[in-house]
Design an enzyme around this catalytic site. Sequence first.
Site, mmCIF file in Angstrom:
data_model
loop_
_atom_site.group_PDB
_atom_site.id
_atom_site.type_symbol
_atom_site.label_atom_id
_atom_site.label_comp_id
_atom_site.label_asym_id
_atom_site.label_seq_id
_atom_site.Cartn_x
_atom_site.Cartn_y
_atom_site.Cartn_z
ATOM 1 N N HIS A 135 -1.666 -25.356 -16.562
ATOM 2 C CA HIS A 135 -0.867 -26.107 -17.533
ATOM 3 C C HIS A 135 -0.101 -25.160 -18.469
ATOM 4 O O HIS A 135 1.095 -25.333 -18.705
ATOM 5 C CB HIS A 135 -1.801 -27.035 -18.327
ATOM 6 C CG HIS A 135 -1.127 -27.820 -19.410
ATOM 7 N ND1 HIS A 135 -0.712 -29.124 -19.227
ATOM 8 C CD2 HIS A 135 -0.796 -27.497 -20.687
ATOM 9 C CE1 HIS A 135 -0.155 -29.559 -20.353
ATOM 10 N NE2 HIS A 135 -0.194 -28.593 -21.258
ATOM 11 N N GLU A 136 -0.778 -24.148 -18.975
ATOM 12 C CA GLU A 136 -0.133 -23.227 -19.927
ATOM 13 C C GLU A 136 0.945 -22.376 -19.243
ATOM 14 O O GLU A 136 2.020 -22.169 -19.788
ATOM 15 C CB GLU A 136 -1.177 -22.326 -20.602
ATOM 16 C CG GLU A 136 -2.195 -23.065 -21.454
ATOM 17 C CD GLU A 136 -1.564 -24.031 -22.439
ATOM 18 O OE1 GLU A 136 -0.471 -23.744 -22.961
ATOM 19 O OE2 GLU A 136 -2.155 -25.094 -22.680
ATOM 20 N N HIS A 139 4.141 -24.341 -18.775
ATOM 21 C CA HIS A 139 5.036 -24.376 -19.950
ATOM 22 C C HIS A 139 5.975 -23.162 -19.946
ATOM 23 O O HIS A 139 7.160 -23.286 -20.250
ATOM 24 C CB HIS A 139 4.230 -24.331 -21.251
ATOM 25 C CG HIS A 139 3.698 -25.666 -21.698
ATOM 26 N ND1 HIS A 139 4.467 -26.798 -21.801
ATOM 27 C CD2 HIS A 139 2.448 -26.033 -22.114
ATOM 28 C CE1 HIS A 139 3.714 -27.807 -22.247
ATOM 29 N NE2 HIS A 139 2.478 -27.366 -22.433
ATOM 30 N N GLU A 198 4.893 -32.006 -21.886
ATOM 31 C CA GLU A 198 3.450 -31.986 -21.609
ATOM 32 C C GLU A 198 3.145 -32.579 -20.244
ATOM 33 O O GLU A 198 2.332 -32.065 -19.485
ATOM 34 C CB GLU A 198 2.690 -32.738 -22.701
ATOM 35 C CG GLU A 198 2.750 -32.067 -24.074
ATOM 36 C CD GLU A 198 2.382 -30.599 -24.027
ATOM 37 O OE1 GLU A 198 1.588 -30.188 -23.151
ATOM 38 O OE2 GLU A 198 2.916 -29.846 -24.862
#
Length: 267
Positions: A135-136, A139, A198
Amino acid sequence: MKKSFLMLLIGGMLFGSCSKVPVTGRKQLGLLPESELMSMSLTSYNQFLSSNKVVTSGSEVAMVKRCGDRLSKQITSYLQANKMGDRVAGFKWEFNLVDDKTVNAWCMPGGKIVFYTGIMPVCRDEAGVAVVMGHEIAHAIARHGNERMSQGLAQQLGGVALSAAVANKSQETQQLFATAYGIGTQVGAMLPFSRLHESEADEMGLYFMAMAGYDPRVAPAFWQRMSAGGGKTPEFLSTHPSPSTRIANLNKWMPKAIQYYNAASAR
Ligand SMILES: [Zn+2]
């Protein structure tokens, strides 16, 4: 200053700062040079590490680094194979764990990642770490920071200057500008935009962890644990999709993620 920034905005708009996010294919604007963001990120990353307690030994830090290595290698080869290698050009991956009870993790432009010890119990194991890591990293790969900054700067500059800049252009061009920068909508535009980021990071992250050989089916349970009391930082609370929306989305993306996972397991 103002004039040169205006030229940067217009230049970015006209000369190719409109690109596609890998995996989702969403069109996005990035008006700031990534190379500048990466050098800013390097400075703040080093400052952060020197003013926090970096964990240097033990099973948790080993897990974070091993997981980070696996994901970054797979993501890099996936992007290169799909002609999107520019998304990781100049990345100098680094994975650190800091001794801090906050439930948090982040990735700066250029692949500079920090996990806080507070998130480790929520992760539970390496597959859980991979959910957060995916997820990070997503981004950063999706350049969400650049997009948000570009939008913020355009808002600071204001609709007036931009309108003047496009005054000689057609109504259509002005509309494009207005839509691209969310001019006139201000706060209302920022929040859903952020939720979009997100959600996009969730989708990309799910595929990324699967490509690296981590079972994506652990992700829904991880996000449930997170919403049940884990996340109290902005990254994991205020802007994220509601838990039920998030789980529904993850399940929608799961079949494709499992394909990536099976392909990784067969390698
Ligand atoms: Zn996020």
